[in-house]
Design an enzyme around this catalytic site. Structure first.
Site, PDB file in Angstrom:
ATOM      1  CE  LYS A  13      -2.177  -0.986   3.874  1.00 22.40           C
ATOM      2  NZ  LYS A  13      -1.511  -2.359   4.219  1.00 22.40           N
ATOM      3  NE  ARG A  88      -3.766  -1.338  10.212  1.00 17.99           N
ATOM      4  CZ  ARG A  88      -2.710  -0.934   9.703  1.00 17.99           C
ATOM      5  NH1 ARG A  88      -2.657   0.426   9.141  1.00 17.99           N
ATOM      6  NH2 ARG A  88      -1.533  -1.460   9.610  1.00 17.99           N
ATOM      7  NE  ARG A 127       8.468  -3.562   5.534  1.00 19.31           N
ATOM      8  CZ  ARG A 127       7.347  -3.096   5.509  1.00 19.31           C
ATOM      9  NH1 ARG A 127       6.568  -2.738   4.239  1.00 19.31           N
ATOM     10  NH2 ARG A 127       6.492  -2.970   6.486  1.00 19.31           N
ATOM     11  NE  ARG A 139       7.365  -0.451  10.676  1.00 20.81           N
ATOM     12  CZ  ARG A 139       6.102  -0.412   9.722  1.00 20.81           C
ATOM     13  NH1 ARG A 139       6.051   0.233   8.679  1.00 20.81           N
ATOM     14  NH2 ARG A 139       5.031  -0.997  10.122  1.00 20.81           N
ATOM     15  NE  ARG A 150       2.638  -4.661  11.170  1.00 22.01           N
ATOM     16  CZ  ARG A 150       3.414  -4.313  10.286  1.00 22.01           C
ATOM     17  NH1 ARG A 150       4.747  -5.143  10.231  1.00 22.01           N
ATOM     18  NH2 ARG A 150       3.116  -3.351   9.466  1.00 22.01           N
TER      19      ARG A 150
END
Ligand code: AMP
Length: 194
Positions: A13, A88, A127, A139, A150
């Protein structure tokens, strides 16, 4: 142009939103970025959000609804915006509707990036690896130990929005597993008719 990008974490996104920013000159409103900025600034919102974000869970609707309502009143949002990572939950979706109604503006389209879960876990692990290799901190919520949480949050709380927007006739889907340029091309095509 006002649009929502929908899809699980790691679906791309943010990458597509940045391309839309360049093409249409409208801002990307990423609640994840806004919350990370609040955490970095040590603001009251940041202090409340940090532990929840680190655990891969969702920050309260009240907090995110308030930051988005404030953000869309800024001058750069006058001609449109891209909502990335918001709404969300169904409560947030109702809140968007109310915010737009109150301002007399309309949502043009909701674009779902359809992806495969197993591939997402791999993407996020890559990532994290690339970030680490570049000597940058990873992160906490991209940690392979947290990412599945998540995804669970997505399926529990966000996936119902697909039906919500489908029922309203706003939902369009693109194949998020295609390469980045091909996803952009699919989105461009959709926006021509939106
Ligand atoms: P993101 O960068 O969009 O993946 O967001 C990172 C984290 O910020 C999420 O895992 C949540 O903890 C929090 N967050 C971002 N957007 C929202 C939202 N709309 N509602 C609740 N929490 C959010």
């Amino acid at each position: 142009m006002r649009l929502i990008l929908l899809g699980p974490p790691g679906a791309g996104k943010g990458t597509q939103a940045q391309r839309l920013v360049e093409k249409y000159g409208i801002p990307q409103l990423s609640t994840g970025d806004m919350l990370r900025a609040a955490v970095a600034a040590g603001s009251p919102v940041g202090l409340k959000a940090k532990a929840v974000m680190d655990a891969g869970e969702l920050v309260s609707d009240e907090i995110v609804n308030a930051i988005v309502a404030e953000r869309i009143d800024q001058a750069d949002c006058a001609t449109g915006f891209i909502l990335d990572g918001y709404p969300r939950t169904l409560v947030q979706a109702d809140s968007v509707e109310k915010m737009l109604d109150e301002r007399g503006i309309k949502l043009d389209v909701v674009i779902e990036l359809v992806v495969d879960d197993k591939a997402l876990v791999g993407r996020i692990a890559n990532r994290a690896e690339e970030t680490r290799a570049a000597g940058k901190p990873v992160r906490k919520d991209d940690d392979p130990a947290v990412f599945p949480e998540r995804l669970r949050e997505y399926y529990k709380k966000t996936a119902p929005l697909i039906g919500y927007y489908y029922a309203k006739g706003s939902l369009k889907q693109v194949d998020g597993m295609a390469d980045i340029d091909a996803v952009t091309a699919q989105i461009d095509e959709l926006l021509k008719s939106a």
